[in-house]
Design a protein around this motif. Structure first.
Motif, short mmCIF file in Angstrom:
data_model
loop_
_atom_site.label_atom_id
_atom_site.label_comp_id
_atom_site.label_asym_id
_atom_site.label_seq_id
_atom_site.Cartn_x
_atom_site.Cartn_y
_atom_site.Cartn_z
N VAL A 30 0.83 -1.19 0.00
CA VAL A 30 0.00 0.00 0.00
C VAL A 30 0.87 1.24 0.00
N THR A 31 1.91 1.21 0.81
CA THR A 31 2.86 2.32 0.81
C THR A 31 4.24 1.76 0.54
N TYR A 32 4.98 2.39 -0.30
CA TYR A 32 6.31 1.92 -0.60
C TYR A 32 7.14 3.06 -1.16
N THR A 49 19.60 7.42 -5.93
CA THR A 49 18.51 8.31 -5.55
C THR A 49 17.32 7.51 -5.02
N ALA A 50 16.46 8.15 -4.24
CA ALA A 50 15.27 7.51 -3.71
C ALA A 50 14.13 8.52 -3.66
N ILE A 51 12.91 7.99 -3.65
CA ILE A 51 11.71 8.83 -3.58
C ILE A 51 10.68 8.12 -2.72
N ASN A 52 9.98 8.89 -1.89
CA ASN A 52 9.01 8.27 -1.01
C ASN A 52 7.67 8.07 -1.74
N THR A 101 9.67 1.05 3.17
CA THR A 101 9.83 2.38 3.74
C THR A 101 10.90 3.14 2.98
N TYR A 102 10.81 4.45 3.04
CA TYR A 102 11.80 5.32 2.41
C TYR A 102 13.17 5.05 3.01
N GLY A 103 13.21 4.85 4.31
CA GLY A 103 14.48 4.63 4.97
C GLY A 103 15.22 3.39 4.49
#
Length: 123
Positions: A30-32, A49-52, A101-103
């Motif tokens: 659901v969230t990633y 790079t990363a994105i929430n 999770t973003y982390g």
């Protein structure tokens, strides 16, 4: 399971641009968060790079700041990497990653990886 399929890699001259895409399918959380890593020959894989989930938070390696831009289209479960002003040292296999999770993505421990797409920058 989650499948990640990258596309858009190729050969480009220094100073040129490429746009990578990564489409996620399967049991999407659901969230990633999503991100990109790369591995050059003879080197370890490194964070790019990363994105929430919402796209409101992004993070970049110092080596690509100001040149690369990550974005996402949640309706398509797709993340993009726009690479401008490419340099020969950007040559690597680029991997898409998905984390709960973003982390976890920023830390380099996402749950899922794509198969990779080759980017080659000629001088």
């Amino acid at each position: 399971q989650v499948q990640l399929v990258e596309s858009g890699g190729g050969l480009v001259q220094a100073g040129g641009s490429l746009r990578l895409s990564c489409a996620a399918s399967g049991r999407i959380f659901v969230t990633y968060a999503m991100g990109w890593f790369r591995q050059a020959p003879g080197k370890e894989r490194e964070f790019v790079t990363a994105i929430n989930r919402s796209g409101g938070s992004t993070s970049y390696a110092d080596s690509v700041k100001g040149r690369f831009t990550i974005s996402r289209d949640n309706a398509k479960n797709t993340v993009y990497l726009q690479m401008n002003s490419l340099k020969p040292e950007d040559t690597a296999v680029y991997y898409c990653a998905l984390g709960t999770t973003y982390g976890t993505v920023v830390a380099g421990t996402p749950q899922y990886w794509g198969q990779g797409t080759q980017v080659t920058v000629s001088s």
